[in-house]
Design a protein around this motif. Structure first.
Motif, short mmCIF file in Angstrom:
data_model
loop_
_atom_site.label_atom_id
_atom_site.label_comp_id
_atom_site.label_asym_id
_atom_site.label_seq_id
_atom_site.Cartn_x
_atom_site.Cartn_y
_atom_site.Cartn_z
N PRO A 1 10.36 36.60 15.90
CA PRO A 1 10.26 36.00 17.24
C PRO A 1 9.17 36.62 18.10
CG PRO A 1 12.24 37.37 17.06
CD PRO A 1 11.67 37.23 15.67
N VAL A 2 8.85 37.91 17.87
CA VAL A 2 7.76 38.54 18.61
C VAL A 2 6.46 37.79 18.34
CG1 VAL A 2 6.37 40.63 18.88
CG2 VAL A 2 8.85 40.81 18.63
N ASN A 3 6.21 37.51 17.08
CA ASN A 3 5.00 36.79 16.70
C ASN A 3 5.03 35.35 17.19
OD1 ASN A 3 2.49 36.45 15.15
ND2 ASN A 3 3.73 35.15 13.83
N VAL A 4 6.18 34.70 17.08
CA VAL A 4 6.29 33.29 17.48
C VAL A 4 6.01 33.12 18.97
CG1 VAL A 4 7.89 31.35 17.74
CG2 VAL A 4 7.79 32.60 15.59
N VAL A 5 6.61 33.96 19.82
CA VAL A 5 6.39 33.79 21.27
C VAL A 5 4.95 34.15 21.63
CG1 VAL A 5 8.81 34.18 21.84
CG2 VAL A 5 7.21 36.11 21.93
N ARG A 6 4.35 35.03 20.89
CA ARG A 6 2.95 35.37 21.14
C ARG A 6 2.05 34.18 20.82
NH1 ARG A 6 0.24 39.35 22.98
NH2 ARG A 6 -1.58 40.32 21.97
N VAL A 7 2.36 33.49 19.72
CA VAL A 7 1.61 32.29 19.36
C VAL A 7 1.82 31.20 20.40
CG1 VAL A 7 1.44 30.42 17.67
CG2 VAL A 7 1.63 32.79 16.88
N ILE A 8 3.06 31.00 20.82
CA ILE A 8 3.35 29.95 21.81
C ILE A 8 2.65 30.25 23.13
CG2 ILE A 8 5.17 28.78 23.11
CD1 ILE A 8 7.07 29.51 20.79
N SER A 9 2.66 31.53 23.53
CA SER A 9 2.00 31.94 24.77
C SER A 9 0.54 31.49 24.79
CB SER A 9 2.08 33.46 24.94
OG SER A 9 1.30 33.91 26.02
N ALA A 10 -0.13 31.62 23.65
CA ALA A 10 -1.52 31.19 23.54
C ALA A 10 -1.65 29.68 23.50
CB ALA A 10 -2.16 31.81 22.30
N MET A 11 -0.68 29.01 22.86
CA MET A 11 -0.81 27.57 22.60
C MET A 11 -0.38 26.70 23.78
SD MET A 11 -2.26 26.77 19.83
CE MET A 11 -1.82 25.03 19.90
N ILE A 12 0.38 27.22 24.73
CA ILE A 12 0.79 26.39 25.86
C ILE A 12 -0.41 26.07 26.75
CG2 ILE A 12 2.22 26.29 27.95
CD1 ILE A 12 3.82 25.96 25.42
N ASN A 13 -1.37 27.01 26.87
CA ASN A 13 -2.59 26.72 27.63
C ASN A 13 -3.69 26.26 26.68
OD1 ASN A 13 -4.65 29.03 27.04
ND2 ASN A 13 -2.73 30.13 27.45
N SER A 14 -4.65 25.52 27.22
CA SER A 14 -5.65 24.86 26.38
C SER A 14 -6.87 25.73 26.08
CB SER A 14 -6.13 23.57 27.06
OG SER A 14 -6.84 23.87 28.25
N VAL A 15 -6.99 26.88 26.76
CA VAL A 15 -8.15 27.73 26.54
C VAL A 15 -8.10 28.31 25.13
CG1 VAL A 15 -9.51 29.65 27.48
CG2 VAL A 15 -8.01 28.33 28.98
N ASP A 16 -9.22 28.46 24.49
CA ASP A 16 -9.37 29.04 23.14
C ASP A 16 -9.01 28.06 22.02
OD1 ASP A 16 -9.86 31.60 24.33
OD2 ASP A 16 -7.72 31.97 24.39
N ASP A 17 -7.87 27.38 22.14
CA ASP A 17 -7.31 26.72 20.96
C ASP A 17 -6.86 25.28 21.22
OD1 ASP A 17 -5.17 27.38 22.63
OD2 ASP A 17 -4.69 29.15 21.44
N ARG A 18 -7.35 24.68 22.31
CA ARG A 18 -6.96 23.30 22.66
C ARG A 18 -5.44 23.16 22.64
NH1 ARG A 18 -10.40 19.42 23.21
NH2 ARG A 18 -9.02 17.78 22.40
N GLY A 19 -4.80 24.06 23.36
CA GLY A 19 -3.34 24.05 23.45
C GLY A 19 -2.83 22.92 24.33
#
Length: 557
Positions: free
Chosen positions: A203-221
């Motif tokens: 879950p540490v890794n999953v929430v870190r990934v989600i944190s990045a993916m909710i916003n569109s910067v870097d990865d078209r989240g």
């Protein structure tokens, strides 16, 4: 092959999901019926199940699971047992470990034919959706309170706070984590991240990934942020009232960021994804929230020799309010005692390991200033407990600390209460009571790891102090804001000072819009003679600043 969705859904607390399919939680036994071409003979027939997830399923990485048949099930491992047989139909009881990778699995039945060849059978309708399990004691997201599980996992409607600490507003938010299509959309967000599914058991890794993916910067989240006030090519952030439309639009458009969002939008969508996956989560609002840009753990204001702001250096800011998330999990990657609530933030403010994301940061670590514990504890600490430091430029170009405000940042940290629509103040989880010795030790501990560790020190105690107060709840649109500036002279000598005062209009993010009024006043302060007196101990000056509706409508939150 048939899944006993009804029984499984109830036992696994997934009966609220409107999506079709077998939705189960890891670390818990589930049941299924398999229909074969002929009656099953345990003595002669070879039969096992396989589960595959991700683009490159691999046994060693837990994304290709081979489930053997056993006589009796044991906990914490993939196993299956035949518990009932009805002619060509057999009922299986299947175990999964509490560390299993979450996501969508293809279910394959491998049977041995009469000529000795294995036959694989796969029907997409029987795919299995595996989630985190806060009801399982061995799952890292286990939460032992049923009342809290109902609130932080199963409640699909919440309240998000905004405004200022003196004028707290609230909006209802539809998380909608169980709506049809939302589980598929949330899994699409994970898949779009490009991170290997082998890491989706942590879950540490999953929430870190989600944190990045909710916003569109870097990865078209999922959501594109916009604080400009111009939203003609999208939807104004204030229009959204829930996450469902946002996530469905993102999924439907195959990963095109949804326009537009601000902090409460990012946080609301984040809560939806957390609860959808089975990670206990909540939306949190911090009033007077600092944005530290240089990892100094302080909020810095730079002034020139004449006490005028040096704009190009003043990158730090204090937002009227900022909204992020807490999520609940054990932290096996940290020393004991740092599990429980973790702060995560999807608003793109600063990068973490090169990506715009934040957390999970242990609230226990933040509270004690132990910012050396991952992830991004320094940034979260500064948001809730940094000192606001004023620096004046010297003639040789260096800067000296001339003043500090120790109680400006981090007030009334709020979330929806468990089981009611009341506001729950959780400030004590993030910081010790303001001004206590424990709180000061936490600040000093944190700043010793900051980028200004050598420069940070409490300035020499000044014998003249300044306090600015505002009557009532603060300024209201179109009304007067009456400020009281109180000067106190605690020395035994008269002090002659020049008071520089300035009133400015800012966006809720702390970004300067316009200066309304600026004054420079000579003040004579009589010495303190040991007793309070309205003349000798303090001198009060009051001025009224009118905020004109026509010029500044919408700039104050």
């Amino acid at each position: 092959m048939k899944s006993k969705s009804g029984q499984n859904r109830t036992e696994h607390h997934t009966d609220l999901y409107q999506s079709e399919g077998l939705i189960i939680r890891r670390g818990q036994t589930f049941q299924m019926w398999i229909t074969l071409s002929r009656p099953y003979n345990a003595d002669t027939d070879k039969l096992h199940l396989e589960l595959k997830t991700g683009p490159l399923p691999t046994v060693s990485k837990g994304t290709h699971v081979i489930i053997p048949f056993v006589e009796d099930l044991e906990d914490d491992r993939w196993e299956a047992a035949v518990v009932k047989q009805d002619d060509r139909r057999i009922k299986l009881s299947v175990n999964s470990p509490p560390t299993a990778v979450i996501g969508r699995y293809q279910l394959i039945v491998e049977t041995n034919s009469t000529n000795g060849q294995f036959i694989s059978t796969h029907d997409p309708a029987n795919d299995i959706y595996m989630l985190f399990n806060p009801w399982c004691e061995d799952d890292a997201v286990f939460m032992d309170s049923e009342e809290e599980r109902r609130e932080y996992v199963l409640n699909d409607v919440g309240r998000i706070y905004y405004g200022t600490q003196n004028q707290i507003g609230v909006r209802t938010w539809n998380y909608g984590q169980f709506d049809d299509g939302i589980l598929a959309a949330c899994l699409f967000v994970l898949e779009k991240s490009g991170t290997p599914p082998s890491g989706w058991g942590d879950p540490v890794n999953v929430v870190r990934v989600i944190s990045a993916m909710i916003n569109s910067v870097d990865d078209r989240g999922v959501v594109a942020g916009n604080w400009s006030g111009v939203y003609s090519d999208g939807t104004s952030p204030t229009v959204w009232s829930g996450s469902v439309e946002i996530l469905k639009e993102y999924h439907k458009n195959k990963g095109t960021p949804v326009k537009y969002g601000q902090c409460w939008i990012f946080a609301g969508v984040f809560t939806t994804v957390l609860r959808c996956f089975g990670i206990p989560g909540r939306t949190v609002t911090n009033f007077s929230s600092a944005h530290d840009t240089d990892v100094s753990l302080t909020t810095d204001v730079y002034l020139d020799e004449n006490l005028e702001p040096i704009e190009h250096l003043n990158a730090d800011s204090i937002w009227n309010f900022h909204v992020w998330n807490d999520c609940w999990m054990a932290r096996s990657d940290l020393p004991p005692g740092y599990g429980g609530w973790q702060a995560v933030d999807a608003t793109p403010q600063e990068t973490s390991q090169g990506t715009f994301r934040c957390g999970p940061a242990s609230l226990a670590a933040v509270r004690h200033g132990q910012v050396f514990l991952k992830h991004d504890a320094p940034f979260v600490f500064a948001e809730v407990n940094s000192d606001k430091i004023y620096w004046q430029r010297n003639l040789d170009g260096t800067f000296s600390q001339i003043y500090s405000e120790k109680k400006t940042v981090g007030h009334l940290i709020s979330t929806k209460a468990v089981g009611s629509d009341e506001r729950h103040d959780i400030t004590d989880l993030y910081k010790h009571p303001e001004g206590t010795e424990a709180e000061r030790i936490a600040v000093e501990t944190a700043c010793s790891y900051g980028s200004k560790a050598e420069a940070y020190s409490s300035p020499t105690a000044a014998d003249v102090t300044v306090e600015v107060t505002m009557d009532g709840e603060g300024p209201k649109m179109g009304g007067d804001a009456e400020l009281t500036i109180m000067l106190r002279n605690s020395s035994s000598e008269e002090r002659k000072i020049i008071l520089h005062s300035q009133a400015a209009v800012m966006y809720y993010t702390g970004v300067h819009k316009a200066t309304v009024r600026k004054d420079e006043t000579d003040v004579d302060l009589l010495p303190n003679e040991g007793e309070w007196s309205s003349v000798g101990r303090r001198k009060c000056m009051s001025q009224t600043v009118r905020i004109y509706r026509g010029n500044y409508t919408g700039l104050l939150s």
